[in-house]
Design an enzyme around this catalytic site. Sequence first.
Site, PDB file in Angstrom:
ATOM      1  N   ASP A 197       0.850  -1.185   0.000  1.00 44.61           N
ATOM      2  CA  ASP A 197       0.000   0.000   0.000  1.00 44.61           C
ATOM      3  C   ASP A 197       0.891   1.242   0.000  1.00 44.61           C
ATOM      4  O   ASP A 197       1.970   1.226  -0.586  1.00 44.61           O
ATOM      5  CB  ASP A 197      -0.962  -0.043   1.191  1.00 44.61           C
ATOM      6  CG  ASP A 197      -0.253  -0.339   2.518  1.00 44.61           C
ATOM      7  OD1 ASP A 197       0.919   0.092   2.674  1.00 44.61           O
ATOM      8  OD2 ASP A 197      -0.851  -0.996   3.393  1.00 44.61           O
ATOM      9  N   SER A 198       0.451   2.304   0.669  1.00 36.42           N
ATOM     10  CA  SER A 198       1.201   3.557   0.634  1.00 36.42           C
ATOM     11  C   SER A 198       2.598   3.435   1.236  1.00 36.42           C
ATOM     12  O   SER A 198       3.508   4.163   0.845  1.00 36.42           O
ATOM     13  CB  SER A 198       0.420   4.652   1.367  1.00 36.42           C
ATOM     14  OG  SER A 198       0.077   4.240   2.676  1.00 36.42           O
TER      15      SER A 198
END
Length: 365
Positions: free
Chosen positions: A153-154
């Site tokens: 993810d981020s």
Amino acid sequence: MARRTAIVLALLLGIAASAQAQPRVHADAALQGTPAPVAIGGRTAPHPAGLAHQWPGVHFETAFEGDQAGFELVAPPLTLHVLVDGERVATLRQPAPGRYRVDGLAPGRHVLRLETASENQAAAHVFGGFLLPRGSRALELPARARRIEFIGDSHTVGYGNTSTTRECSSAEVDATTDTSAAFGPQVARHYGADYRIHAISGRGVVRNYDGHAGDTLPAAWPYLLLSHGHPDEDTAWQPQLVVIALGTNDFSTALHEGEPWADRAALREDYVRTYARFVRQLRARWPRAHFVLWATDAVDGEIRDHARQVAMKLLGEGDRRISFLPVSGLDMQACHWHPSAADHVRLREALVAHIDALPPPWDGD
């Protein structure tokens, strides 16, 4: 006196020659040249004007002999690093579409590399290719035997990772996100490995951040672009190592009325089941790879504990090429409580120590 004057002149001439030999990257609409071969790091899709790409960290390389080269950006990313022979010579911020010349190089053999540093979930970029002006000729493309896939993810994107503050506007997030400085490329550089990054900020295994709509990461992963227009059917990419970190967005916010889970326990059960299924899907594609699942201790250890359950579940099913790495002690000082530049170094060091303790995943390559 004459001798001293001659020495001074020689030094000045040397300094001038050195300054003239500094690599320079500049827009050049008149640039003409022969298309050069391209080594691609990451997923791309065919486009009438070149190669479309949207996943973070996509990079392109070419090798040549000469003192200059060029490239074309049809739909540029927000931030693009330009490297020559492994050294960054320019960072283009919001570059205009068009052709760019890289000159000021000493005559000889060079590798030109472009690295996408920014994230863009809204639209794909288009790379028009490398160009070799008269006097430069193509050489054999760079090739690396080691290959690593990073999924996440981020945190894996490197969201806001060069920021020194947690309070960031959208523009500041764009300006401070640098995937090339995230832990994944750092680990790849440590091992001299090719890499691909398949990560999307805000996406989870079964639930996106705060319950937001959109594909989860397992739903988006099978496609070359986020639009689903091009399924990835190329099995030539066979990483020896797959590093996955998912769960922050599943668990970091409270459930809302109308979401499909009756309670937190149901969310956890769905997460473990779906994550395990996703890894099995990847295992079918990459049967010889070693998988490293890692997680932070955020949300009172909820992410860590349930990511560990996934690894234990797969180990219990007989998959011996899988391990789990818990990570703690991150300062999360970057934008919106994301890993800082120092945290990405800590993550690199933790992963390298973990990988070094495994049976070498690239034995035989």
